[in-house]
Design a protein around this motif. Sequence first.
Motif, PDB file in Angstrom:
ATOM      1  N   GLY A  87       0.822  -1.210   0.000  1.00 30.54           N
ATOM      2  CA  GLY A  87       0.000   0.000   0.000  1.00 30.54           C
ATOM      3  C   GLY A  87       0.855   1.258   0.000  1.00 30.54           C
ATOM      4  N   ALA A  88       1.926   1.216   0.792  1.00 28.39           N
ATOM      5  CA  ALA A  88       2.829   2.360   0.852  1.00 28.39           C
ATOM      6  C   ALA A  88       3.517   2.564  -0.493  1.00 28.39           C
ATOM      7  CB  ALA A  88       3.873   2.153   1.950  1.00 28.39           C
ATOM      8  N   ALA A  89       3.954   1.471  -1.104  1.00 29.03           N
ATOM      9  CA  ALA A  89       4.619   1.557  -2.411  1.00 29.03           C
ATOM     10  C   ALA A  89       3.669   2.147  -3.452  1.00 29.03           C
ATOM     11  CB  ALA A  89       5.106   0.173  -2.855  1.00 29.03           C
ATOM     12  N   GLU A  90       2.415   1.713  -3.429  1.00 29.00           N
ATOM     13  CA  GLU A  90       1.432   2.231  -4.393  1.00 29.00           C
ATOM     14  C   GLU A  90       1.233   3.738  -4.225  1.00 29.00           C
ATOM     15  OE1 GLU A  90      -2.029  -0.224  -3.876  1.00 29.00           O
ATOM     16  OE2 GLU A  90      -1.007  -1.970  -4.724  1.00 29.00           O
ATOM     17  N   CYS A  91       1.158   4.183  -2.988  1.00 32.99           N
ATOM     18  CA  CYS A  91       1.012   5.623  -2.726  1.00 32.99           C
ATOM     19  C   CYS A  91       2.249   6.382  -3.213  1.00 32.99           C
ATOM     20  CB  CYS A  91       0.792   5.888  -1.237  1.00 32.99           C
ATOM     21  SG  CYS A  91      -0.839   5.391  -0.662  1.00 32.99           S
ATOM     22  N   LEU A  92       3.425   5.824  -2.970  1.00 32.79           N
ATOM     23  CA  LEU A  92       4.664   6.467  -3.404  1.00 32.79           C
ATOM     24  C   LEU A  92       4.738   6.548  -4.930  1.00 32.79           C
ATOM     25  CD1 LEU A  92       7.203   4.924  -0.862  1.00 32.79           C
ATOM     26  CD2 LEU A  92       6.519   7.335  -1.003  1.00 32.79           C
ATOM     27  N   ILE A  93       4.264   5.497  -5.599  1.00 34.33           N
ATOM     28  CA  ILE A  93       4.262   5.488  -7.065  1.00 34.33           C
ATOM     29  C   ILE A  93       3.350   6.598  -7.592  1.00 34.33           C
ATOM     30  CG2 ILE A  93       3.441   4.172  -9.079  1.00 34.33           C
ATOM     31  CD1 ILE A  93       4.580   1.626  -7.536  1.00 34.33           C
ATOM     32  N   LEU A  94       2.163   6.728  -6.996  1.00 36.21           N
ATOM     33  CA  LEU A  94       1.238   7.802  -7.404  1.00 36.21           C
ATOM     34  C   LEU A  94       1.846   9.174  -7.142  1.00 36.21           C
ATOM     35  CD1 LEU A  94      -2.266   6.547  -6.194  1.00 36.21           C
ATOM     36  CD2 LEU A  94      -1.508   6.838  -8.565  1.00 36.21           C
ATOM     37  N   LEU A  95       2.449   9.335  -5.970  1.00 35.42           N
ATOM     38  CA  LEU A  95       3.082  10.614  -5.630  1.00 35.42           C
ATOM     39  C   LEU A  95       4.208  10.930  -6.613  1.00 35.42           C
ATOM     40  CD1 LEU A  95       3.473  10.646  -1.735  1.00 35.42           C
ATOM     41  CD2 LEU A  95       2.088  12.213  -3.113  1.00 35.42           C
ATOM     42  N   ASP A  96       4.941   9.898  -6.991  1.00 25.21           N
ATOM     43  CA  ASP A  96       6.041  10.093  -7.931  1.00 25.21           C
ATOM     44  C   ASP A  96       5.508  10.594  -9.271  1.00 25.21           C
ATOM     45  OD1 ASP A  96       8.923   9.738  -8.584  1.00 25.21           O
ATOM     46  OD2 ASP A  96       8.104   8.366 -10.079  1.00 25.21           O
ATOM     47  N   ARG A  97       4.396   9.999  -9.711  1.00 25.12           N
ATOM     48  CA  ARG A  97       3.821  10.404 -10.999  1.00 25.12           C
ATOM     49  C   ARG A  97       3.342  11.840 -10.974  1.00 25.12           C
ATOM     50  NH1 ARG A  97       0.203   5.183 -12.127  1.00 25.12           N
ATOM     51  NH2 ARG A  97       1.892   3.699 -12.408  1.00 25.12           N
ATOM     52  N   CYS A  98       2.698  12.239  -9.874  1.00 20.37           N
ATOM     53  CA  CYS A  98       2.155  13.598  -9.898  1.00 20.37           C
ATOM     54  C   CYS A  98       3.195  14.634  -9.509  1.00 20.37           C
ATOM     55  CB  CYS A  98       0.864  13.719  -9.097  1.00 20.37           C
ATOM     56  SG  CYS A  98       0.988  13.374  -7.380  1.00 20.37           S
ATOM     57  N   SER A  99       4.355  14.201  -9.037  1.00 22.60           N
ATOM     58  CA  SER A  99       5.405  15.182  -8.752  1.00 22.60           C
ATOM     59  C   SER A  99       6.510  15.084  -9.808  1.00 22.60           C
ATOM     60  CB  SER A  99       5.990  14.952  -7.361  1.00 22.60           C
ATOM     61  OG  SER A  99       6.687  13.718  -7.334  1.00 22.60           O
ATOM     62  N   GLU A 100       6.177  14.452 -10.917  1.00 20.65           N
ATOM     63  CA  GLU A 100       7.094  14.315 -12.057  1.00 20.65           C
ATOM     64  C   GLU A 100       8.453  13.757 -11.674  1.00 20.65           C
ATOM     65  OE1 GLU A 100       6.972  18.113 -13.969  1.00 20.65           O
ATOM     66  OE2 GLU A 100       4.883  17.819 -14.589  1.00 20.65           O
ATOM     67  N   GLY A 101       8.424  12.667 -10.941  1.00 22.30           N
ATOM     68  CA  GLY A 101       9.663  11.954 -10.645  1.00 22.30           C
ATOM     69  C   GLY A 101      10.431  12.434  -9.422  1.00 22.30           C
ATOM     70  N   GLN A 102       9.847  13.405  -8.727  1.00 24.64           N
ATOM     71  CA  GLN A 102      10.492  13.951  -7.526  1.00 24.64           C
ATOM     72  C   GLN A 102      10.737  12.859  -6.475  1.00 24.64           C
ATOM     73  OE1 GLN A 102       8.020  17.153  -5.990  1.00 24.64           O
ATOM     74  NE2 GLN A 102       9.411  17.502  -4.295  1.00 24.64           N
ATOM     75  N   VAL A 103       9.776  11.948  -6.338  1.00 22.08           N
ATOM     76  CA  VAL A 103       9.881  10.903  -5.316  1.00 22.08           C
ATOM     77  C   VAL A 103      11.058   9.979  -5.612  1.00 22.08           C
ATOM     78  CG1 VAL A 103       8.725   8.889  -4.305  1.00 22.08           C
ATOM     79  CG2 VAL A 103       7.469  11.022  -4.642  1.00 22.08           C
ATOM     80  N   LYS A 104      11.194   9.575  -6.866  1.00 22.47           N
ATOM     81  CA  LYS A 104      12.309   8.690  -7.235  1.00 22.47           C
ATOM     82  C   LYS A 104      13.648   9.335  -6.878  1.00 22.47           C
ATOM     83  CE  LYS A 104      10.317   5.774 -10.792  1.00 22.47           C
ATOM     84  NZ  LYS A 104       9.409   6.122 -11.860  1.00 22.47           N
ATOM     85  N   VAL A 105      13.762  10.618  -7.158  1.00 23.57           N
ATOM     86  CA  VAL A 105      15.001  11.342  -6.851  1.00 23.57           C
ATOM     87  C   VAL A 105      15.259  11.326  -5.348  1.00 23.57           C
ATOM     88  CG1 VAL A 105      16.164  13.584  -6.930  1.00 23.57           C
ATOM     89  CG2 VAL A 105      14.795  12.820  -8.887  1.00 23.57           C
ATOM     90  N   LEU A 106      14.208  11.662  -4.568  1.00 23.73           N
ATOM     91  CA  LEU A 106      14.358  11.695  -3.111  1.00 23.73           C
ATOM     92  C   LEU A 106      14.664  10.307  -2.542  1.00 23.73           C
ATOM     93  CD1 LEU A 106      11.384  14.097  -2.328  1.00 23.73           C
ATOM     94  CD2 LEU A 106      13.791  14.640  -2.008  1.00 23.73           C
ATOM     95  N   LEU A 107      14.139   9.275  -3.193  1.00 20.64           N
ATOM     96  CA  LEU A 107      14.334   7.919  -2.679  1.00 20.64           C
ATOM     97  C   LEU A 107      15.736   7.371  -2.955  1.00 20.64           C
ATOM     98  CD1 LEU A 107      10.968   6.105  -3.477  1.00 20.64           C
ATOM     99  CD2 LEU A 107      11.852   6.694  -1.219  1.00 20.64           C
ATOM    100  N   GLU A 108      16.425   7.943  -3.934  1.00 18.94           N
ATOM    101  CA  GLU A 108      17.751   7.419  -4.271  1.00 18.94           C
ATOM    102  C   GLU A 108      18.680   7.415  -3.068  1.00 18.94           C
ATOM    103  OE1 GLU A 108      19.313   9.395  -7.793  1.00 18.94           O
ATOM    104  OE2 GLU A 108      17.612   8.551  -8.902  1.00 18.94           O
ATOM    105  N   GLY A 109      18.692   8.533  -2.337  1.00 19.59           N
ATOM    106  CA  GLY A 109      19.535   8.640  -1.157  1.00 19.59           C
ATOM    107  C   GLY A 109      19.158   7.632  -0.087  1.00 19.59           C
ATOM    108  N   VAL A 110      17.867   7.448   0.094  1.00 20.46           N
ATOM    109  CA  VAL A 110      17.393   6.503   1.108  1.00 20.46           C
ATOM    110  C   VAL A 110      17.854   5.095   0.735  1.00 20.46           C
ATOM    111  CG1 VAL A 110      15.371   5.553   2.267  1.00 20.46           C
ATOM    112  CG2 VAL A 110      15.349   7.928   1.503  1.00 20.46           C
ATOM    113  N   TYR A 111      17.658   4.779  -0.537  1.00 24.80           N
ATOM    114  CA  TYR A 111      17.984   3.426  -1.012  1.00 24.80           C
ATOM    115  C   TYR A 111      19.459   3.117  -0.807  1.00 24.80           C
ATOM    116  CZ  TYR A 111      17.970  -0.734  -3.926  1.00 24.80           C
ATOM    117  OH  TYR A 111      18.075  -2.027  -4.375  1.00 24.80           O
TER     118      TYR A 111
END
Length: 130
Positions: A87-111
């Motif tokens: 469920g969390a991943a699905e929300c993050l995917i949606l957030l990533d889409r509507c923020s034009e990839g901002q989430v993926k960028v922010l997640l790189e450091g975490v990963y």
Amino acid sequence: GRLGILIVRHLKRLERVILGYLEVCDGPEEEARLGILETLRCTIEHAWPRMPCRTPVLLKALLKMIWDVHTDPGSTPELVKAALLQGAAECLILLDRCSEGQVKVLLEGVYSSCEETRVRECIRKVQENT
């Protein structure tokens, strides 16, 4: 349509409620958290244009929840944990889409700084989603 209008009108209050629920484990079945992830998903879908500015706050709350679920020593069954992480991943995917990839960028450091397999898997799901 009406739900969308209501969500947008009450977005600030709704966001507080969502953030509050994400923080609290409510027993092994985690019904409240699973329900609130569903609510968050609908909220992101309906309030799409309002989401980018809320992304950092929601991202932080979702990551904290993912971490809590992963480190929870309690009696939460594996299936429930998996459902929460999904469920969390699905929300993050949606957030990533509507923020034009901002989430993926922010997640790189975490990963790159995280060594926990489960948490990494969850993040990878988001990063691999196109």
